[in-house]
Design a protein around this motif. Structure first.
Motif, PDB file in Angstrom:
ATOM      1  N   LEU A  71     -24.440-136.415  25.989  1.00  0.00           N
ATOM      2  CA  LEU A  71     -24.883-135.028  25.881  1.00  0.00           C
ATOM      3  C   LEU A  71     -24.831-134.431  27.268  1.00  0.00           C
ATOM      4  CD1 LEU A  71     -25.495-133.956  23.104  1.00  0.00           C
ATOM      5  CD2 LEU A  71     -25.801-136.420  23.234  1.00  0.00           C
ATOM      6  N   GLY A  73     -29.297-137.837  29.895  1.00  0.00           N
ATOM      7  CA  GLY A  73     -29.759-138.117  31.249  1.00  0.00           C
ATOM      8  C   GLY A  73     -31.277-138.130  31.245  1.00  0.00           C
ATOM      9  N   ASP A 100     -34.067-129.101  36.389  1.00  0.00           N
ATOM     10  CA  ASP A 100     -34.343-128.364  37.620  1.00  0.00           C
ATOM     11  C   ASP A 100     -33.732-126.979  37.452  1.00  0.00           C
ATOM     12  OD1 ASP A 100     -31.809-129.588  37.677  1.00  0.00           O
ATOM     13  OD2 ASP A 100     -32.411-130.951  39.260  1.00  0.00           O
ATOM     14  N   ARG A 146     -28.885-128.923  38.728  1.00  0.00           N
ATOM     15  CA  ARG A 146     -28.066-129.475  39.836  1.00  0.00           C
ATOM     16  C   ARG A 146     -26.953-130.379  39.331  1.00  0.00           C
ATOM     17  NH1 ARG A 146     -31.777-132.508  43.551  1.00  0.00           N
ATOM     18  NH2 ARG A 146     -33.318-132.335  41.886  1.00  0.00           N
ATOM     19  N   ASP A 147     -26.712-130.357  38.040  1.00  0.00           N
ATOM     20  CA  ASP A 147     -25.672-131.195  37.425  1.00  0.00           C
ATOM     21  C   ASP A 147     -25.861-132.671  37.759  1.00  0.00           C
ATOM     22  OD1 ASP A 147     -23.521-131.886  35.856  1.00  0.00           O
ATOM     23  OD2 ASP A 147     -22.062-131.650  37.479  1.00  0.00           O
ATOM     24  N   ARG A 148     -27.066-133.149  37.564  1.00  0.00           N
ATOM     25  CA  ARG A 148     -27.296-134.579  37.798  1.00  0.00           C
ATOM     26  C   ARG A 148     -26.764-135.417  36.648  1.00  0.00           C
ATOM     27  NH1 ARG A 148     -33.254-135.335  39.459  1.00  0.00           N
ATOM     28  NH2 ARG A 148     -33.631-133.785  37.850  1.00  0.00           N
ATOM     29  N   THR A 149     -26.403-134.764  35.538  1.00  0.00           N
ATOM     30  CA  THR A 149     -25.776-135.483  34.423  1.00  0.00           C
ATOM     31  C   THR A 149     -24.420-136.038  34.863  1.00  0.00           C
ATOM     32  OG1 THR A 149     -26.893-133.888  32.986  1.00  0.00           O
ATOM     33  CG2 THR A 149     -25.241-135.247  31.937  1.00  0.00           C
ATOM     34  N   LEU A 175     -27.656-123.135  27.719  1.00  0.00           N
ATOM     35  CA  LEU A 175     -28.967-123.187  28.386  1.00  0.00           C
ATOM     36  C   LEU A 175     -29.461-124.623  28.529  1.00  0.00           C
ATOM     37  CD1 LEU A 175     -30.873-120.128  26.859  1.00  0.00           C
ATOM     38  CD2 LEU A 175     -29.316-120.236  28.800  1.00  0.00           C
ATOM     39  N   GLN A 176     -30.107-124.892  29.643  1.00  0.00           N
ATOM     40  CA  GLN A 176     -30.662-126.221  29.897  1.00  0.00           C
ATOM     41  C   GLN A 176     -31.885-126.461  29.000  1.00  0.00           C
ATOM     42  OE1 GLN A 176     -31.971-128.966  33.670  1.00  0.00           O
ATOM     43  NE2 GLN A 176     -32.159-126.784  33.916  1.00  0.00           N
ATOM     44  N   MET A 177     -31.901-127.627  28.353  1.00  0.00           N
ATOM     45  CA  MET A 177     -33.052-127.993  27.522  1.00  0.00           C
ATOM     46  C   MET A 177     -33.830-129.099  28.220  1.00  0.00           C
ATOM     47  SD  MET A 177     -31.070-128.291  23.906  1.00  0.00           S
ATOM     48  CE  MET A 177     -30.262-126.869  23.189  1.00  0.00           C
ATOM     49  N   LEU A 224     -24.769-128.718  24.137  1.00  0.00           N
ATOM     50  CA  LEU A 224     -25.713-128.171  23.145  1.00  0.00           C
ATOM     51  C   LEU A 224     -25.955-126.693  23.447  1.00  0.00           C
ATOM     52  CD1 LEU A 224     -28.330-131.104  23.306  1.00  0.00           C
ATOM     53  CD2 LEU A 224     -26.668-130.721  21.478  1.00  0.00           C
ATOM     54  N   GLY A 225     -24.928-126.040  23.939  1.00  0.00           N
ATOM     55  CA  GLY A 225     -25.089-124.639  24.331  1.00  0.00           C
ATOM     56  C   GLY A 225     -25.252-124.547  25.833  1.00  0.00           C
ATOM     57  N   THR A 230     -35.433-132.821  28.127  1.00  0.00           N
ATOM     58  CA  THR A 230     -34.757-133.971  27.514  1.00  0.00           C
ATOM     59  C   THR A 230     -35.197-134.171  26.069  1.00  0.00           C
ATOM     60  OG1 THR A 230     -34.727-134.941  29.721  1.00  0.00           O
ATOM     61  CG2 THR A 230     -34.119-136.392  27.906  1.00  0.00           C
ATOM     62  N   ILE A 239     -33.491-137.364  33.201  1.00  0.00           N
ATOM     63  CA  ILE A 239     -33.791-136.663  34.457  1.00  0.00           C
ATOM     64  C   ILE A 239     -34.474-135.369  34.096  1.00  0.00           C
ATOM     65  CG2 ILE A 239     -32.060-137.529  36.070  1.00  0.00           C
ATOM     66  CD1 ILE A 239     -30.023-135.775  34.908  1.00  0.00           C
TER      67      ILE A 239
END
Ligand code: SAM
Length: 197
Positions: A71, A93, A98, A102-105, A121-123, A118-119, A125, A95
């Motif tokens: 994901l 991830g 943030d 910061r694209d830590r994925t 927007l950041q969800m 999943l679209g 976890t 994590i």
């Protein structure tokens, strides 16, 4: 997973554990430092074995030849109900969000798994896991899921805070969040207020 498990992540993992148990799925927390495996927070410990497994092994070590889906907010394709036919494992991830992300994925992208988003927007976890479950198990398209975007949470009479994430909207019209999260956010807000003086 991040090297430490803070109270926020723990509440998310307890929630994922509870929802995994209800739907008969396994939930693996991988790459957990050995010391932490032995000293898990008490509220998470009670889910170990039913259905949660906590291990220092990497995800590549436990998934064998399973068909993996990462994901990944930056994937080209969105997750769709028909993906239920293509994948056995869904990798997230561990994590915290943030703002801005910061694209830590990216760390997990290196593993070469097929990705789905999943679209835009950041969800959080637990929300990403919940939405994946709704698409894969309940066969609902991403567009058919009710969302609460960047909700404002009222912490007390005088304070409110806006969360920079997308959540699923519950039947009561409120964002679905881990039990105890609102209280934790309230406490954190008090702490940063105290730090200020
Ligand atoms: N800030 C992190 C980053 O920039 O990569 C993302 C943290 S997010 C709270 C934790 C995990 O949830 C991500 O690694 C990803 O697996 C999943 N996730 C969250 N929002 C997503 C989205 N819109 N699409 C796909 N996966 C998402």
């Amino acid at each position: 997973m991040e090297p430490e498990m803070g109270a926020w992540s723990t509440l998310e993992y307890v929630t994922i554990s509870r929802e995994s148990a209800a739907s008969g799925c396994n939930f693996y927390l991988t790459s957990v430092p050995a010391l932490l495996v032995e000293n898990l927070p008490q509220n998470l410990k009670s889910w170990v074995g039913k259905p949660t497994k906590v291990t220092s092994e990497e995800v590549t070590g436990i998934s064998g030849n399973g068909r993996m889906c990462l994901l990944d907010p930056r994937a080209e394709k969105e997750l769709a109900p028909e993906d239920a036919e293509s994948f056995d494992w869904f990798v997230f991830g561990g994590i915290l969000g943030d703002d801005p992300p910061r694209d830590r994925t990216a760390e997990l992208r290196k593993l070469g798994y097929e990705g789905r988003h999943l679209g835009k927007l950041q969800m959080t976890t637990d929300t990403a896991v919940r939405v994946t479950r709704m698409v894969i198990e309940n066969q609902i398209n991403l567009a058919g899921i009710p969302y609460a975007d960047y909700p404002e949470l009222k912490l007390n009479k005088n304070e409110a805070t806006q969360m920079p994430f997308r959540y699923v909207k519950g039947e009561d019209g409120q964002p679905v969040m881990p039990e105890g999260m609102l209280e934790l956010i309230g406490k954190d807000a008090d702490k940063s207020f105290d730090d200020f003086f």
